[in-house]
Design a protein around this motif. Structure first.
Motif, PDB file in Angstrom:
ATOM      1  N   ASP A 187      29.564  79.652  68.846  1.00 58.03           N
ATOM      2  CA  ASP A 187      30.492  80.906  69.132  1.00 58.03           C
ATOM      3  C   ASP A 187      30.734  81.834  67.934  1.00 58.03           C
ATOM      4  O   ASP A 187      31.621  82.046  67.729  1.00 58.03           O
ATOM      5  CB  ASP A 187      31.651  80.569  69.870  1.00 58.03           C
ATOM      6  CG  ASP A 187      32.288  81.770  70.460  1.00 58.03           C
ATOM      7  OD1 ASP A 187      31.606  82.716  70.610  1.00 58.03           O
ATOM      8  OD2 ASP A 187      33.598  81.885  70.788  1.00 58.03           O
ATOM      9  N   ARG A 244      35.848  82.839  63.560  1.00 56.67           N
ATOM     10  CA  ARG A 244      36.346  83.319  64.558  1.00 56.67           C
ATOM     11  C   ARG A 244      37.752  83.803  64.232  1.00 56.67           C
ATOM     12  O   ARG A 244      37.949  84.710  65.045  1.00 56.67           O
ATOM     13  CB  ARG A 244      36.543  81.953  65.441  1.00 56.67           C
ATOM     14  CG  ARG A 244      35.079  81.479  66.066  1.00 56.67           C
ATOM     15  CD  ARG A 244      35.093  80.756  67.324  1.00 56.67           C
ATOM     16  NE  ARG A 244      35.721  79.493  66.843  1.00 56.67           N
ATOM     17  CZ  ARG A 244      35.248  78.299  66.532  1.00 56.67           C
ATOM     18  NH1 ARG A 244      33.764  78.411  66.408  1.00 56.67           N
ATOM     19  NH2 ARG A 244      35.831  77.147  66.323  1.00 56.67           N
ATOM     20  N   ARG A 287      34.940  73.022  75.545  1.00 56.32           N
ATOM     21  CA  ARG A 287      33.878  73.694  75.854  1.00 56.32           C
ATOM     22  C   ARG A 287      32.498  73.066  76.457  1.00 56.32           C
ATOM     23  O   ARG A 287      31.596  73.326  77.043  1.00 56.32           O
ATOM     24  CB  ARG A 287      33.224  74.577  74.815  1.00 56.32           C
ATOM     25  CG  ARG A 287      34.141  75.714  74.245  1.00 56.32           C
ATOM     26  CD  ARG A 287      33.528  76.487  72.950  1.00 56.32           C
ATOM     27  NE  ARG A 287      32.572  77.084  73.205  1.00 56.32           N
ATOM     28  CZ  ARG A 287      31.614  77.390  72.547  1.00 56.32           C
ATOM     29  NH1 ARG A 287      31.297  76.893  71.413  1.00 56.32           N
ATOM     30  NH2 ARG A 287      30.392  78.486  72.839  1.00 56.32           N
TER      31      ARG A 287
END
Length: 367
Positions: free
Chosen positions: A54, A22, A183
């Motif tokens: 993600d 990320r 999240r």
């Protein structure tokens, strides 16, 4: 543009590469590709994690999941060598201590490609653990070493590593943990099959159990399960059961009581949703010892040793061994720590990946 291969081989590796990948999205000078060797091939143990963490689906996926340790390691080395020769990475980053970590680091160095080891320097002192051998071999040949805490840093210096190549950057597992805690809103957790049970039972313990030394021996597994069944009389246990554990329990005709609630393997975030609110976590995992420490959740480790002594030093984790009496005793003591605050550990702040990239970019620019 510098090309970096980021190697992951198993579920814990995916949690470690996620924050590094990320963070690479913001780097114009870096092309970072995930190489997934596929040691865990089941969708519940792999593919769902790419979505859950993600991160993009790996650009390279080997699917080398079967065979003995030697067969798996050899197959990964053959595939990774071809991949490196074709795509010519400037650097290979390996994480953790699985067979892929060893296989890809050895292969890269033989091709004169520098290797950086994330989570370097951890030592349990137990050479019966395949992971200990993987850690030691990888650290013997890596060019850069990124440690999670002071014990790993000190171990590497004692082993003769150049201090200029060892960096205490913090813990990418904790980066991933903090990123995903944020999240866990209702929009995510409302779809979890485990949510109704969690809300119904209130207080509970959370369990992971999968190490061959614990589940492959009938007497050891029988004693551990007996302890867990007794614990569950006072406190229900939630257990996303590992396929290996399920297989061995069936083979040995060992069963849990009705107060031990089992699930199929869960995604990282659903597992986090459960254990973060547990009264105590009982585990033989390495990473979960660190994650529970970061959130201040009492942890009882069902092993005879740990390569993560900082979790014990700070008082959130205790090494209980595998005897029924000791497990029962340590779990009972852990209840008293449920509301203790999380300890502060240098670098466990959610930004280890950024510090890693600063060092890697400087290294690559210097050639």
């Amino acid at each position: 543009m510098k090309k970096v291969f980021l190697v992951a081989g198993a579920r814990p590796n995916l949690m470690k590469v996620a924050p590094i990948f990320r963070a690479s999205r913001n780097l114009e000078s870096i092309e970072c590709d995930i190489v997934y060797t596929g040691q865990h091939y089941d969708r519940q143990m792999s593919q769902v994690f790419f979505e859950d963490l993600d991160i993009a689906e790996p650009k390279f996926n080997m699917g080398k999941s079967t065979g003995t340790h030697a067969e798996q390691t050899g197959a990964i080395m053959i595939s990774f060598e071809k991949m490196c020769i074709e795509h010519k990475p400037d650097l290979v980053v390996v994480v953790g201590d699985v067979n892929s970590t060893l296989a890809c680091s050895v292969t890269a160095r033989k091709l004169h490609i520098p290797v950086a080891h994330v989570e370097a320097g951890l030592r349990s002192g137990d050479l019966d653990m395949p992971e200990e051998i993987n850690r030691m071999v990888t650290d013997s040949i890596s060019n850069l070493f990124f440690t999670t805490e002071e014990h790993g840093f000190d171990n590497l210096l004692r082993e003769g590593k150049d201090p200029a190549s060892v960096f205490q950057v913090g813990n990418v597992m904790i980066d991933n943990l903090f990123y995903n805690v944020k999240r866990l809103g209702d929009d995510v957790t409302s779809g979890y099959e485990s949510r109704p049970l969690k809300e119904k039972i209130g207080k509970y313990a959370f369990l992971t159990l999968h190490r061959p030394s614990n589940v492959d021996c009938k007497d050891v597994l029988k004693g551990i399960v007996s302890a867990l069944n007794k614990i569950s009389e006072k406190l229900p246990i939630l257990f996303p059961i590992h396929p290996r554990t399920a297989k061995m329990m069936e083979e040995f005709s060992i069963s849990f009581s009705e107060n031990v609630h089992t699930f199929p393997p869960l995604s990282f975030r659903e597992s986090l949703y459960l254990w973060k609110d547990a009264q105590v976590v009982i585990t033989d995992s390495g990473g979960l010892q660190e994650e529970t420490t970061a959130l201040g959740v009492p942890c009882v480790t069902v092993r005879e040793n740990t390569e993560r002594p900082v979790t014990v030093d700070r008082g959130t984790n205790v090494i209980a061994g595998v005897s029924e009496a000791k497990i029962l005793s340590e779990v009972e003591k852990a209840f008293a720590k449920t509301d203790d605050p999380a300890p502060e550990i240098p670098g466990w702040d959610g930004h280890a990946a950024e510090r890693i990239w600063e060092i890697l970019i400087d290294y690559l620019n210097r050639g």
